[in-house]
Structure formats: structure tokens, C-alpha cells
Design a protein around this motif. Sequence first.
Motif, mmCIF file in Angstrom:
data_model
loop_
_atom_site.group_PDB
_atom_site.id
_atom_site.type_symbol
_atom_site.label_atom_id
_atom_site.label_comp_id
_atom_site.label_asym_id
_atom_site.label_seq_id
_atom_site.Cartn_x
_atom_site.Cartn_y
_atom_site.Cartn_z
ATOM 1 N N LEU A 102 3.006 5.787 2.073
ATOM 2 C CA LEU A 102 3.059 6.010 0.460
ATOM 3 C C LEU A 102 2.404 6.606 0.074
ATOM 4 C CD1 LEU A 102 4.615 5.214 -1.565
ATOM 5 C CD2 LEU A 102 3.877 3.181 -1.818
ATOM 6 N N ALA A 103 1.407 6.324 0.270
ATOM 7 C CA ALA A 103 -0.353 6.785 -0.174
ATOM 8 C C ALA A 103 -0.121 8.370 0.196
ATOM 9 C CB ALA A 103 -1.100 6.354 -0.083
ATOM 10 N N GLU A 104 0.524 8.553 1.509
ATOM 11 C CA GLU A 104 0.034 10.129 1.529
ATOM 12 C C GLU A 104 1.021 10.829 1.187
ATOM 13 O OE1 GLU A 104 -1.837 11.130 3.884
ATOM 14 O OE2 GLU A 104 -2.506 10.377 4.858
ATOM 15 N N GLU A 105 2.661 10.152 1.287
ATOM 16 C CA GLU A 105 3.525 11.456 -0.104
ATOM 17 C C GLU A 105 3.212 11.271 -0.647
ATOM 18 O OE1 GLU A 105 5.849 13.056 1.370
ATOM 19 O OE2 GLU A 105 5.365 12.122 3.808
ATOM 20 N N PHE A 106 2.565 9.951 -1.692
ATOM 21 C CA PHE A 106 2.202 9.925 -3.082
ATOM 22 C C PHE A 106 1.519 11.543 -3.321
ATOM 23 C CE2 PHE A 106 0.616 8.774 -7.255
ATOM 24 C CZ PHE A 106 1.514 7.343 -7.719
ATOM 25 N N SER A 107 0.504 11.756 -2.881
ATOM 26 C CA SER A 107 -0.864 12.690 -2.738
ATOM 27 C C SER A 107 -0.141 13.717 -2.271
ATOM 28 C CB SER A 107 -1.516 12.168 -2.090
ATOM 29 O OG SER A 107 -2.141 12.227 -0.544
ATOM 30 N N ARG A 108 0.740 14.202 -1.055
ATOM 31 C CA ARG A 108 0.941 15.016 -1.549
ATOM 32 C C ARG A 108 2.154 16.024 -2.280
ATOM 33 N NH1 ARG A 108 3.639 14.844 4.513
ATOM 34 N NH2 ARG A 108 1.682 14.588 4.416
ATOM 35 N N MET A 109 3.013 14.469 -3.034
ATOM 36 C CA MET A 109 3.756 15.076 -4.030
ATOM 37 C C MET A 109 2.820 15.525 -5.155
ATOM 38 S SD MET A 109 7.232 13.498 -5.407
ATOM 39 C CE MET A 109 8.071 13.554 -4.281
ATOM 40 N N ILE A 110 1.315 14.856 -4.989
ATOM 41 C CA ILE A 110 1.089 15.294 -6.846
ATOM 42 C C ILE A 110 0.173 16.701 -6.280
ATOM 43 C CG2 ILE A 110 -1.164 14.623 -7.713
ATOM 44 C CD1 ILE A 110 -0.578 11.423 -7.697
ATOM 45 N N ARG A 111 0.104 17.001 -5.190
ATOM 46 C CA ARG A 111 -0.856 18.074 -4.852
ATOM 47 C C ARG A 111 0.279 19.098 -5.377
ATOM 48 N NH1 ARG A 111 -5.818 19.047 -3.353
ATOM 49 N NH2 ARG A 111 -5.834 21.547 -1.971
ATOM 50 N N GLY A 112 1.423 18.806 -5.196
ATOM 51 C CA GLY A 112 2.601 20.002 -5.277
ATOM 52 C C GLY A 112 2.956 20.345 -6.797
ATOM 53 N N SER A 113 3.106 18.785 -7.184
ATOM 54 C CA SER A 113 3.828 18.959 -8.200
ATOM 55 C C SER A 113 3.675 18.149 -9.507
ATOM 56 C CB SER A 113 5.080 18.490 -8.065
ATOM 57 O OG SER A 113 5.750 18.135 -7.235
ATOM 58 N N GLY A 114 2.283 18.116 -9.353
ATOM 59 C CA GLY A 114 1.309 17.669 -10.462
ATOM 60 C C GLY A 114 2.088 15.829 -11.382
ATOM 61 N N ARG A 115 3.219 16.236 -10.503
ATOM 62 C CA ARG A 115 3.772 14.986 -11.508
ATOM 63 C C ARG A 115 4.609 14.120 -10.226
ATOM 64 N NH1 ARG A 115 6.467 16.720 -16.626
ATOM 65 N NH2 ARG A 115 4.534 17.170 -17.763
ATOM 66 N N ILE A 116 4.803 12.887 -10.328
ATOM 67 C CA ILE A 116 5.987 12.736 -9.218
ATOM 68 C C ILE A 116 7.410 11.545 -9.448
ATOM 69 C CG2 ILE A 116 6.146 9.495 -8.196
ATOM 70 C CD1 ILE A 116 3.563 11.223 -7.346
ATOM 71 N N THR A 117 8.234 12.464 -8.832
ATOM 72 C CA THR A 117 9.358 11.878 -8.641
ATOM 73 C C THR A 117 10.017 10.326 -7.547
ATOM 74 O OG1 THR A 117 9.553 14.200 -8.321
ATOM 75 C CG2 THR A 117 11.895 13.016 -8.992
ATOM 76 N N GLU A 118 9.934 9.779 -8.889
ATOM 77 C CA GLU A 118 10.059 7.935 -7.726
ATOM 78 C C GLU A 118 11.364 8.539 -6.851
ATOM 79 O OE1 GLU A 118 10.172 6.290 -11.661
ATOM 80 O OE2 GLU A 118 8.773 5.026 -11.699
ATOM 81 N N SER A 119 12.011 8.429 -7.056
ATOM 82 C CA SER A 119 13.344 8.215 -6.503
ATOM 83 C C SER A 119 13.296 9.324 -4.743
ATOM 84 C CB SER A 119 14.943 8.972 -6.481
ATOM 85 O OG SER A 119 14.699 8.836 -7.832
ATOM 86 N N ARG A 120 13.077 11.079 -5.077
ATOM 87 C CA ARG A 120 12.479 11.216 -4.255
ATOM 88 C C ARG A 120 11.327 10.702 -2.984
ATOM 89 N NH1 ARG A 120 14.134 16.645 -3.641
ATOM 90 N NH2 ARG A 120 11.617 17.214 -2.268
ATOM 91 N N LEU A 121 10.173 10.488 -4.070
ATOM 92 C CA LEU A 121 9.301 9.535 -3.255
ATOM 93 C C LEU A 121 9.703 8.381 -2.126
ATOM 94 C CD1 LEU A 121 6.168 8.985 -3.524
ATOM 95 C CD2 LEU A 121 6.161 7.590 -4.564
ATOM 96 N N MET A 122 10.560 7.465 -2.578
ATOM 97 C CA MET A 122 11.006 5.916 -1.985
ATOM 98 C C MET A 122 11.835 6.597 -0.985
ATOM 99 S SD MET A 122 12.234 3.753 -4.817
ATOM 100 C CE MET A 122 13.542 3.659 -5.202
ATOM 101 N N VAL A 123 12.545 7.822 -0.907
ATOM 102 C CA VAL A 123 13.161 8.364 -0.007
ATOM 103 C C VAL A 123 12.379 8.868 1.284
ATOM 104 C CG1 VAL A 123 15.378 9.832 0.687
ATOM 105 C CG2 VAL A 123 15.587 8.732 -1.268
ATOM 106 N N MET A 124 11.577 9.507 0.172
ATOM 107 C CA MET A 124 10.481 10.009 1.938
ATOM 108 C C MET A 124 9.660 9.126 2.532
ATOM 109 S SD MET A 124 10.996 13.728 1.783
ATOM 110 C CE MET A 124 9.742 14.311 2.112
ATOM 111 N N VAL A 125 9.244 7.857 2.161
ATOM 112 C CA VAL A 125 8.485 7.071 2.938
ATOM 113 C C VAL A 125 9.710 6.219 3.315
ATOM 114 C CG1 VAL A 125 7.923 4.553 2.337
ATOM 115 C CG2 VAL A 125 6.953 6.822 0.322
ATOM 116 N N LEU A 126 10.992 5.883 2.959
ATOM 117 C CA LEU A 126 11.639 5.315 4.397
ATOM 118 C C LEU A 126 12.250 5.952 4.860
ATOM 119 C CD1 LEU A 126 13.984 3.154 1.356
ATOM 120 C CD2 LEU A 126 12.410 2.843 3.291
#
Lengths: 140, 169, 290, 669
Positions: free
Chosen positions: A63-87
Motif C-alpha cells: 500500500l505504501a509503495e503504491e501510494f507513493s507511486r501514485m503521488i509521484r505520478g499524479s500528485g494526488r490519490i484516487t482511493e478506489s484505484r489505490l485499493m484495487v491496485m493493492v488488492l
Amino acid sequence: MHLSREGFKEEVLSSYTIWLCTCCYACMVECPKKINITHLMYALKTRAIQEHFYPKHFAIPVLAEEFSRMIRGSGRITESRLMVMVLLKTAFWKLLGFGHLGLNLLRTGRMRFEREKITRRDEITTLLDSVEVTRKALAR
Amino acid sequence: MHDENSKPTNGTRMPGSFEPRIVGFFCTWCTYLAADLAGTSRIKYAPNVRVIRVMCSGRVDPQFVLSAFAHGADGVLIGGCHPGDCHYQKGNYNCLRRVRLLKRMLAQLGIEEDRFRLEWISAAEGDRVRVVINDMVEKLRALGPFHCPAESYNPVAAPQQHELEEAAV
Amino acid sequence: MKYTYYPGCSLKGTGRAYEESLLAVFRALDVELQELEDWNCCGATTYMSYDELKSYALAGRNLAMAKQTGNDLLAPCAACYLVLNKAQFYVKEYPWIGDVVSNALQAIHLPNDIQVKVRHPLDILLNDVGLDAIRAHVTHPLKGLKVAPYYGCQIVRPYALFDNQRNPTSMDRLIEACGATCVYYPVKTHCCGGSQKGTLPEVGIDLIRRLLTEAARNQADAIATLCPLCQFNLEAFEGEAGDSRKFNMPVLYFTQLMAIAFGMPLAEAGLQRSFVDVKPLLAEREIAYA
Amino acid sequence: MPDDGQGNGAAAPKIGVYVCYCGTNIAATVDVHELTEYAKGLPDVAVAREYKYLCSDPGQELIRQDICDHGLNRIVVASCSPLMHEPTFRGALFRAGINPFFLQMVNIREHVSWVHTSRAAATAKAKDLVRAAARRVRLHQPLEKRKVEINPQVLIVGGGITGIHAALTIANSGKHVYLVERQPTIGGHMAYFDKTFPTLDCAACILTPKMTAVGAHPNITLWTYSEVAAIEGYVGNYKVKVRRKPRYVYEDLCIGCQECVEACIYKEGRWADEFNQGLSKRKPIYLPFPQAVPQKVLIDHDACIEFKSGKCKKTCVEACGERMAIDFKMQESIEEVEVGAVILATGFKTFDARRNAYYGYGTYPNVYTSLEIERLINASGPTGGELMLRNGAKPRMVGIVHCVGSRDHNTNRWCSKVCCMYSLKLAHLIRERTGAEVYNFYIDMRTPGKGYEEFYDRLLDEGVHFVRGRVAEVTDWPVHPSEEGKLIIRAEDTLAGFVRRVAVDMVILSVGLEPQSDAHEVRRLFNISCSEEGWFLERHPKLAPVSTFTDGVYIAGACQGPKDIPDSVAQAGAAAAEALALIDAKYVELEPYTAHVLEEACSGCKTCVPVCPYQAISFIEETKKAQVNEVLCKGCGTCAATCPSGSISQNLFEDQEIFAEVEGLLAYA
């Protein structure tokens, strides 16, 4: 606490406790000796992620890795996408169990698929790279 | 025999590397005891203050302060009991009244505010001695050495300042 | 009254209802909110365990931009509120962290001043707007509604000074100003598990169950929250936590309660986004709504 | 010729400088040798020496010998704080035949070696201080201490076990004692207890005979329900005002028969009984407890209906009959006495358990404080010694939570010292009387004391449970059906390594000890110091544990810090002995730091008159000059600093002496 003071590094980093911490800060408020427990937990988690002290498919570091990747890419978090990616990366079969929840979110308009992005994304990369540079300079 | 009055040139006292010299007047019941407590507790602080013990902060004559500046102190610190705690009931209030006027006078002489300080430190506040002294030393380091406005000032023969008489009333 | 508004990622996603109701209520109270231009993720909880320094830098960018607007910064999400405050605290307390952040800000040509006042809506509503002004706007009092005020973790501890860390009461007062009653809710600052429902489900569900059970045991009709994650956790897992019994308890943002009391259309306050419909409850308690 | 020391100090100064190593205390940080060599070069210094321990006999002898051999007439001792050893070295000067006030001490231990790390900086500072002292001491004048007679009576404030013991000790030696107690009876906290640890002797059996002895002692004047309102004066001669609150019952007429209590129009008690911690009710007219001393009833002004409406039938007055002890018009009165010494034994209060909300005191009825349990298991308590819950049921599981309010940065940081032992005592008594399972939750078990660890061993054998872990919370939220209707104590068992939930019927919070809430006012009244928290400060933590910085005022018992009964009684004895030693000396020597007016310079402006807090300065109309009464003067020196014409001078702190010190400090070497 005692283990980290006495230098039992592996025992501390591989312990389950640090992942159980949700950073609710209750410990810090209640601690009778005013120890910054939450801050310490953060530091331990960081170390554990860096040094790979966690079981395979363990969700929190992912989760932490994905979180940081998403921030680096977009600057913000899209929770639904994040959840799906982690799972997907940890236990994709569990995704099925979340079907009902997903439907509910969709129904109420709280599920979003398009990525939240900021406009000046380059600033985030520069910002984060600069931290890395200063950190290295400080380490020397 | 040393020549104990020979002053070094100001050139050797550069800001930055400069160590301020502070004269402290501590009342024997509170602040002097607090400094003793800091000692017995082995609390470490900057070695820049030289303490003169008085029975009460009310004993500190403004001339003592002026004399300290005239003789090259970079700062003066008065330490007394907290308001209401004076061993002699109200000596610290007398001190406070004098200090307020003296501060105005020092400002007129162009002496920076941070160079002269009055602090209430009780006998139990050993650590506060450290905090106050370290803070004052830091501020004086930033200010640099003190240059006396009138080198020939003689505190004993000098006429009384009008304001000081007011202070006594 | 004018504030710079920092929504944070959640309020654009699962917590949309919070944003909708917050904006509606503040508009009604004549409080102007200007969204911070091009804000980024605050660097909250999860990121902080990945890399603390970078998290301070991310917070730093938002804070530096907010400082330039000249207004206080409103951060409704508990996690954002905490991280922004924490970044300020650490930069002040540890000069070397300050150096890291100021270098990073310099790299993106932002001034180094990040000490802008970070405020929570509760703080603003109570201390700037005032309960009297709020009471004046109540047209549909929530009489008879029993609410469990749930504050969660990161809002009152460890940095916020506007309320008591162990027994906060600011939301209680606000809810009561809207005509509802607050039930005794001793777990009001306990943790909802945060992201653990996703990562360590068996641990997370226990915490959620405790919160729901206590609310039910104290005869609450609904739970009021002030954090998008808490709201999501409590609401989404009512079924799973319920085991044999069914909770069926609406979990609402305090701003939504205010919106109902202010007589706003339910849809304006994002109430159609709840999993548990609040209308039957309002009907049962004979509370009028617009 | 050297000055003979008792002369006017006009002879040419010949200074001896003595630098102490104090073992390594000073020598580790200050270069003592360099300092001594430096001192040799200072003006008027004839001799400079270094020595291991100057305060030792050979050290003092060294100074004495030098004074005789070299004709020294001024001495500088660079060692510890003057508040520590000034009297010692003055003694050495006196024995050498010179005036003891020709001494100046330099504090290079507390103010230099112990607080600095750089040897160079510390040595430089020490040099400055020695140079200043050598300049100043040249100007010292010979002075005489003043002798004042001592009033042989003693005031004791606080009638707990400490005050009682001190009072009896002094009274038995034939001196008169005034014992002032705020409550309507003496006895203090000890009177609440059932048994005392570790011997389990009955508290009442050992306390009440002493209480009775106080009440009956011809040398003790006992004023209960009274407080010290004001005190002025100085060692040996204090004037004290004691405020006596109205009992509405004449102590000399009441015989303690309690017929009035029986006759009160309230048939049942309705007000919280203070003595039983509010666990029972009393009437508006009451005797605090059966063994109260004095055995005199009193009327609670706020409860009695006569004070509210004035329409009571006054059945109490009727019952009292011709004894006529009751008087509703009684007013507060002030007693004035003169004493030579004061002993403060004002004790402690217990931590308010409500402050730790997570333990549920005040929320859950079956969470009790330890003091409430003391009453509940006391045969004279509200239940006759039966331990029962609020609903009358007997508890089968009891949890005792240690360290409530103690050892916690959020409340009180200190260890309250007695809680471990009294918790063990309560655990034993509960187990013995009810057979309940008792769980102790402790952080560390602290049992230092004679027979204390053995008592702990005994409890381990008795099957009392011990869980090492600080209790997180007490709740009534069941997780398991077996927990329904019980209180759940949650704590990490740090020996077992997991979190435990223990469901109990009764929770006892072992509350810590705190300073009295008005400790700061009392401290101001008696002009002594106290720690930030409010514990009274002793003159020296090891060597003067019952003295204060105010001569003639002593402290004893828990007002100085948490203490158990044996320690409190030991201190009471110590304070009594100190007070007796003082008053038996018949007179006391006062420091001669008084101020005096230089008449020829005084302009008669009267500026000094109002600044003196002791009204020691008067304006003499005939001469148009101010005059200091040296008997009243306490030597603060404020007048000297105030005088616009510089015509008031304070002994040993004269303007010239301080100017010399300033110049000496700042003269560059």
C-alpha cells in the motif's frame, strides 16, 4: 521500546506490532513518560520497508509503495484505484469479496476511475528528488 | 604582578567568536539558591555569567548596573524571587520598579534592551537558570561586544539621575 | 471571513459528501472558501511510513502555497489536518528537517515560509463563527435525534489545541446547537483502524465493531464523524461487523447534520451518497427536512 | 603590625587566598593550581594556597595557622557555596583571633565546576570570581552578630500523626506547644486507616492513645477547626495570629455526650460524612468520629436549617439543656500568641482519581479510591467493616490498580512511595475477610523498608494475583458474555507478553499523594520555599532534612514529600529535637547585615521610610534625619539601594564593596 533501545534490530523490524499501529496517536497522549511512540513507529515502518522485513504479499508495505507511486505520478490519490491496485498485488482473490462494497460506492457516486491529477506534476517530482539530494548531502 | 586593568583592544573581541561577559546580581534566597541547585543537579550552562550575591534583588542599586556596563560588561542579569515570594515581602517589587525606569534610561543611552534583564527564578528552578543564561548569552553573541558610550563614566562620582530618584518614590 | 480551502484527496473521492455538505454549510454561514490552487496530496499516514522526509516536503508545498494567499488554511480531513500541523511542528523543532523542506521548496521556486495557521472546520465554526450564529440558522431542529459524536484519532491529538485531547466536546456542542442530543460515547476518540480494514482486515474489523457496538449500546440513532476514512470504515462494514445483529445506523458527517438542520435539500449535503438512508430515521423521529 | 582583627579594619590589607579541590568535585573542571598561582599575583595577596578539602579540620587549621604566622587580616576561600560553609570558615577566622566577617567566599563548585564543561572557560571564570573577591574583601569591616532572646514556646501546624508526635515530644520536655489543626479533630489521614503495613497493627489502637494524650496534656494548647492567619517576626520571636472558625458549640461546655445529635430535627443523616469519604451520611450537628479529639460536637453552618431559615425548633439546644454549650451566634475569633519556633506538618492530599478519566472513577459506581476502601473495611466504617459493593453484594473479584496519578508525566511525575505497600495491605485484608480473588496491577513493585519485601512475599504465598503492567483502562464494555455486568480491567501483562482483560466486581484505584492544594499559600505565609509541585523544600536534602531556609521554621512529614507513617514520625521527632535545640539555647545570634543611616549625608527626604517592609526606618523630626531600628531590620538592603543620596549603608553589602566586586569581575587580567 525496550528491544529497540537495546539494539535488537531484527526482532523489532520483523515484529507484527509496528504494522498494527494505525497512527492514532493515543499512545503519545497517554504515555506516562512522554515518549513519542507514534513517531517511532513511523521510523520503524520506514526502516522495515527499506530493508524488506515483512512477509511476502504483505499488504501494508505494498500500500505504501503504491501510494507513493501514485503521488509521484499524479500528485494526488484516487482511493478506489489505490485499493484495487493493492488488492491485485497482494490477494487478488479477495477482490471478489469487495464486490458488494464496490457496487455500493458506485451507486452513491463515490467510486472514481479517472485519476485525480494536479496540473504542475513536474513540481512534485522536483520536490521529491530534492529531498533525496538533501538527504544524501546530510548523510555525508 | 598582573596588570589587572589592562583592557584588550576591541579587535580581539569579534562577533561570532566573541564570548560575552555578563554580571549577575542574584538574591540569596531564590536565584542564588537556584544556581546552587543547578550545580548540585549538575545542569550545564554557558560559563559567561559572574554572579554577585546580594541579600535581596531590592538591594540592587541602578548604579551597580551602570558600573558594570561602564567597566565593560556586555550584559547584566538581575535574578530575584517571583512576585509575591520575596523573602523580605516586597523587595523584588522595588527592584522591578527601578528596573523599568533603568531600562528606559539605558535605551536613551543607546544600550540594547537584551543587554539588561530581570528574571524571577525561584529556589526550585535550577533548570531555569540554565535556560535564562543560555538564552541571554545567545542573544548577546548576536549583538556583539558592548561599547560603553562614555569611557570616562565614574559611577561613584556621577550625579544622580533624575529618573532614579523617581524610581525610589 | 475568508479561508483558503484544502480539500485533500479523500474529499474528492469516497468523502465527496463531506465536501458537498461542508461547502453548503459554510456558504449558508457566509464564510468564503477559496480552494487552494493546484494542491497536492498532504503526505498523510501511509506515505509517512514510506518516507517521512518526503511527506514533510509534500505538506510543505501545500503550506507554502497557502501562506501566499494570506488566509488561514482550512483542512477538513483529519489526516490532512494532522500532517500539515505535524510538518510545521517538525520543521520548527528540528532545523535539519527544516533545511530539507526549504531546499525542496526552493527547487520548485516557492518561498520558504510554511507557517500558515492550519484550521479544522470545528475550530472555525466554534471560535470564528460561533454557536449563536449557527443556532440562528437552524430552521429544522433535529429534536429527538440521538447522536454518538465520534472524533476519531488524528483530529484532537496530538497537535490540536482547540479541544481537550482525551474528552473533546466541540462537536458535541455543535450537534446540540442543531437541536440533537449527544449520547454518552466513551469511545469517541478511539481508533477506527484506518487503512487496516484493507490491509489487516481481522484487526480492523474488531476496532470498527467496538465503535458500532458502543454507539448501539448507548442507544444512538446515528454516528457523527469528521473524517472521511472513519466515515467510510464505519459505514461500509456495518454488515460485516454486525455478525448476527444488523446495525443499520447512518454514519454522517457533522456538516451533514448541520445541513439538515439548516433546512437544505438532502441532496445538496451529499446525503444521497450514504449507504444507510437517513430518511426513515428522520421520519421515525418526526424530524422535518427540506 | 597585623590588624588585631577586632579593630576597625584600617590596617593595610594582607590577604590570604585558599582554593579548595573538593576532592575532584572542583579540581576535575577547574585548574586549581593555575588558579592559586594566579591569586598569588593579585594586589595585597600575601599567601595563596591550594588544598584537598579546606572544610576539613586540617584545612581550617591551615588557614588559622597562616593567619597567625603571616599576620593575614583578610581571607578569601574559593570552594563551595557560601550557604554551605561560610559559618565553617568564619569559625576558622574567629579561632585565629580575627573578625569572622573579614572573609569572602567564592563559589567555584556549584557555580563553576559543576555547571561547566570547558576546563579553560571554568578556570577563567574562577579567576574572575577570585579577583573580585580579593578586591572586595579589602573593604570588609569588622562586624558583630546580634544576640536575641528566644521565646520557648512552639507552634505546630497540622494535627496528623506527624504534628501529634512532634507536639508530644516537645510538650513532654516541659515546653509549651500550640497545635493548630484545620479539621474539627486531630488524627489526620492515619485516623481513616484500618490497619497499618507491614505489621498490620490496628491504626486506631496506636493512634488514639496519642490523640487523647494531646488533648489532655497540660503543655499543649489544642486549637482544632483553626488556621494560622498571619505570622510575623523572626527566629526566636514570632508573633502568630490563629483564626478559630466557629463551631457554634463551646468547647469548654460541651461534654461530648451527643444528645444534641440524637435530638436533631433531622432523624437521618443527609450530608456526606467527610470522615467516611462520603460513603455515609451525617447530620448538621455531629462528632467527626467516635474517637475524635477533642470530643466536642460542631454544627455545619451550610447544612443546619437554623442558619438558612432561622426557624428551626432547635431541638439540639433543648437536648443540651442547662449545659448551654450551643450558640448559633458564635463568631470567628482570632488568637494571638508568641512563639520561638514553628513546625509545619501540614501533610498531603490524595490524587483526584477523576483526573484519569480512563479509570472510570465517578462514572462506574464500583470503582473506588483506596481511601474509600480503608473506610469500607474499617470496623468503625459505614458498613461495620463488611466489604461490599454499592448494591450491597460481596465482591468476588477485586482489581487493585497501582500508581494512579503517580509516575506519569501527564499528572504527577513522582512515585508516591506508599501506594505499593498500602495496596498490598488492602489486598491482604480483602482476601482475608472476603476470600475474593484479588488482582494487583503494578508497574514496578516498590517495597523498600523494614519488613516490606517480606510482606510482599507473604502475599505471593497467599495467592494474590500480580500482573505487571500499567492498566490502560477500566470499562464496562463486555466483549465476552462472561464479562457482562462486570468491570473490565485492560492491561498489558508485560511478564506474559500479551494484553489481558480481567473482569472484576470492584476496582480499587491506589491514588498517589499530592501536596495540599493551598501549599503555596502556606509556604508564602511562613516564608519558606517549595518545589514547583508544592512540596516544602528542606534546607538541605541530606544534611538538613527538617530545616528550612527560614530560621526557626521546620518541616516534618508528608508536606515535604510522600512518606509513610514510620518516616513521618521519625521526621516529627527530628523537627521536635531541632526546635528544642533552638529554644534551649535561650538566645540566637542574628546575621549583622543590617542597614544604618550615615547621618551627615542624610538629606531627610523620607524616600526610604515606605520601602522598608518591617517599618524599621523612622524619620526623626528633631534631627530631620532617618533612622534604622537595627532590631527590626532584617537586612534586605532595599533602603540602601533606594536612598537617593547614598546615605544608607548595609553591613557586608556596602556600595563600595559591591562596586569593588563589579570592578574586580570585569578587570582584565
